[in-house]
Write a protein that holds these residues in place. Structure first.
Motif, PDB file in Angstrom:
ATOM      1  N   ILE A   1       0.923  -1.276  -0.194  1.00 43.53           N
ATOM      2  CA  ILE A   1       0.053   0.000  -0.020  1.00 43.53           C
ATOM      3  C   ILE A   1       0.922   1.299  -0.136  1.00 43.53           C
ATOM      4  O   ILE A   1       0.601   2.189  -0.719  1.00 43.53           O
ATOM      5  CB  ILE A   1      -1.089   0.106   1.184  1.00 43.53           C
ATOM      6  CG1 ILE A   1      -2.127  -1.082   1.162  1.00 43.53           C
ATOM      7  CG2 ILE A   1      -1.702   1.453   1.471  1.00 43.53           C
ATOM      8  CD1 ILE A   1      -3.015  -1.297   2.264  1.00 43.53           C
ATOM      9  N   VAL A   2       1.844   1.287   0.771  1.00 41.82           N
ATOM     10  CA  VAL A   2       2.616   2.371   1.215  1.00 41.82           C
ATOM     11  C   VAL A   2       3.244   2.904  -0.166  1.00 41.82           C
ATOM     12  O   VAL A   2       3.244   4.101  -0.832  1.00 41.82           O
ATOM     13  CB  VAL A   2       3.746   2.451   2.162  1.00 41.82           C
ATOM     14  CG1 VAL A   2       4.707   3.530   2.211  1.00 41.82           C
ATOM     15  CG2 VAL A   2       3.036   2.198   3.380  1.00 41.82           C
ATOM     16  N   ASP A   3       4.109   1.957  -0.960  1.00 37.78           N
ATOM     17  CA  ASP A   3       4.839   2.242  -2.249  1.00 37.78           C
ATOM     18  C   ASP A   3       3.580   2.915  -3.133  1.00 37.78           C
ATOM     19  O   ASP A   3       4.117   3.405  -4.346  1.00 37.78           O
ATOM     20  CB  ASP A   3       5.490   1.091  -2.673  1.00 37.78           C
ATOM     21  CG  ASP A   3       6.701   1.033  -1.727  1.00 37.78           C
ATOM     22  OD1 ASP A   3       7.183   1.946  -1.064  1.00 37.78           O
ATOM     23  OD2 ASP A   3       7.493  -0.079  -1.867  1.00 37.78           O
ATOM     24  N   ASN A   4       2.613   2.408  -3.361  1.00 38.65           N
ATOM     25  CA  ASN A   4       1.525   2.589  -4.279  1.00 38.65           C
ATOM     26  C   ASN A   4       0.654   3.838  -3.968  1.00 38.65           C
ATOM     27  O   ASN A   4      -0.465   4.032  -4.729  1.00 38.65           O
ATOM     28  CB  ASN A   4       0.671   1.384  -4.599  1.00 38.65           C
ATOM     29  CG  ASN A   4       1.733   0.187  -5.188  1.00 38.65           C
ATOM     30  OD1 ASN A   4       2.480   0.500  -6.229  1.00 38.65           O
ATOM     31  ND2 ASN A   4       1.417  -1.237  -4.841  1.00 38.65           N
ATOM     32  N   ALA A   5       0.826   4.384  -2.958  1.00 36.33           N
ATOM     33  CA  ALA A   5       0.039   5.384  -2.396  1.00 36.33           C
ATOM     34  C   ALA A   5      -0.081   6.527  -3.068  1.00 36.33           C
ATOM     35  O   ALA A   5       0.964   7.012  -3.539  1.00 36.33           O
ATOM     36  CB  ALA A   5       0.123   5.644  -1.026  1.00 36.33           C
TER      37      ALA A   5
END
Length: 445
Positions: free
Chosen positions: A431-435
């Motif tokens: 999730i973090v890298d694609n936020a």
């Protein structure tokens, strides 16, 4: 609109006039549309300084952070024969901190066998022999935890908000109906409905003190809340949960997580909810997560009334946490003052003084006094549906700001939007890298 999600304005007005979904303790008044300008009768029970004595009630706390620990202490302060029996959280350190607070501040010790850690801790708390469940995790988890507590026939106190997306809201509404059929007592964390100054002003306005409400404003503008920086020892999931107020899927953004209080006051005082929203917002200085740090929403009602809703979490700016309603014959700040059409003061709430001998009860404690009173006196109370409606209004405003589009309440009630991962693991979830931060005019619902 499907039958499952059909929540008509007529039905809402009927429920609101009869005090929310089922009835909200001393925080609401039983006023029918035809009788609105007659004497208001407070719905049960009276605003007690302490819940009545009775059989012991054991509560289990799910979510042991700052708000959860505070709610547990508030429950213990609500009356006699109350204990916190079990604790559950995904982090052991959170449980340890909460456990120490309960012991040191309230002489309440929780046995080792009633301590549960992990994503399934909520199930173990519910099954530990408790009578009441306190739900205080990040709000993403609230619908599932609420459903499990009601399935197990437990009374519930649940913090606001109750969901972060329309799928979660509909789940809470369905669970609310089940809780009602089982006679369970449900109180939510919209504490202004349990705050004595707000209640007294509401009674005056419900009795026609300012005529019909024709417009409103509500604000929660404050400095930055808090954030957590990534830690090499944390997995991606652990970082997000520890930093939860900055992540959309966990908090719903601050218009949902915090500003819900002010939006709820306008819904409560007006006896209705907005049917559409057009808004904007942006991300100026937030350093983690994927949320905005300011919103401005124009809420519109089917009778043409407008509410301006504003919230901001940015340092160095003008702060304002308040509500205001304009009536055909006057106005009010909703909390403690009413003025006539010329600005002359009609009513001012008299706060307790040492000389008066009257205690001032924190609304955070009053919520639990009211819940315990309803349990022990078998008084119906179920605030879940009304808080879910306000919650959906906040989501409607958020979606409008994110997309730049006009968004309706009916569209939200029929939306299949569901935020967050399908499964929960304390590891890497992508999730973090694609936020991404939503861009109005480009973001899809």
């Amino acid at each position: 609109m499907t039958e499952k999600s059909n929540f008509s304005r007529r039905r809402f007005l009927t429920n609101a006039a009869a005090i929310g979904a089922v009835g909200v303790i001393g925080a609401n008044a039983l006023v029918s549309c035809a009788e609105k300008k007659k004497t208001v009768e407070l719905n049960l029970p009276p605003l007690l300084d302490q819940a009545p004595d009775g059989a012991p009630l054991k509560a289990g706390l799910i979510g042991c952070g700052g708000r959860g620990s505070g709610a547990a202490l508030d429950f213990l302060n609500a009356g006699p024969n109350l204990t916190i029996h079990a604790l559950g959280d995904v982090f052991q350190d959170r449980i340890d901190d909460c456990r120490n607070k309960l012991k040191n501040q309230a002489n309440n010790e929780v046995a080792d066998e009633n301590i549960f850690v992990g994503f399934d801790a909520f199930e173990k708390v519910i099954d530990s022999g408790v009578d009441v469940v306190i739900l205080a995790t990040p709000p993403h988890f609230r619908p599932e935890h609420f459903a499990a507590a009601v399935q197990a026939r437990k009374h519930v106190f649940m913090e606001k908000p109750v969901a972060v997306d329309p799928v979660g809201i509909r789940s809470v509404m369905a669970t609310a109906k089940k809780a009602e059929s089982l006679g369970l007592k449900i109180v939510g964390g919209t504490q202004r409905r349990h705050q004595r100054d707000y209640i007294e002003v509401y009674k005056q306005i419900a009795n026609g003190a300012i005529g019909d409400i024709v417009s409103a404003n509500c604000y929660w503008n404050q400095s930055k809340l808090w954030h957590r920086n990534p830690n090499a020892d944390w997995t991606e999931m652990e970082f997000m949960i520890r930093d939860w107020v900055n992540w959309l899927w966990l908090s719903g953004d601050h218009i949902v997580e915090q500003h819900i209080h002010n939006i709820d006051v306008i819904n409560w005082f007006s006896g209705k909810h907005p049917t559409k929203a057009v808004g904007f917002g942006s991300r100026q200085r937030r350093v983690t997560g994927d949320q905005y740090d300011n919103f401005s929403i124009d809420f519109t009602y089917d009778d043409g009334m407008h509410t301006h809703s504003m919230c901001r979490q940015i340092n160095g700016c003008a702060n304002n946490v308040s509500e205001f309603v304009m009536g055909s014959n006057g106005s009010s700040n909703c909390q403690n003052k009413i003025w006539d059409a010329n600005g002359a003061e009609l009513f001012a709430y008299a706060y307790p003084t040492e000389e008066s001998g009257v205690r001032e009860i924190s609304p955070y404690v009053q919520e639990h006094i009211d819940l315990v009173t309803c349990i022990r006196e078998n008084i119906p109370v179920n605030e879940a549906e009304q808080i879910a409606i306000t919650n959906m209004c906040a989501i409607m405003g958020r979606v409008s700001a994110y997309t730049g589009k006009e968004v309706t309440f009916d569209e939200m009630m029929n939306s299949d939007m569901k935020l967050g991962p399908d499964t929960y693991i304390m590891g890497e979830v992508g999730i973090v890298d694609n936020a991404t931060v939503p861009v109005p005019g480009e973001a899809a619902e």
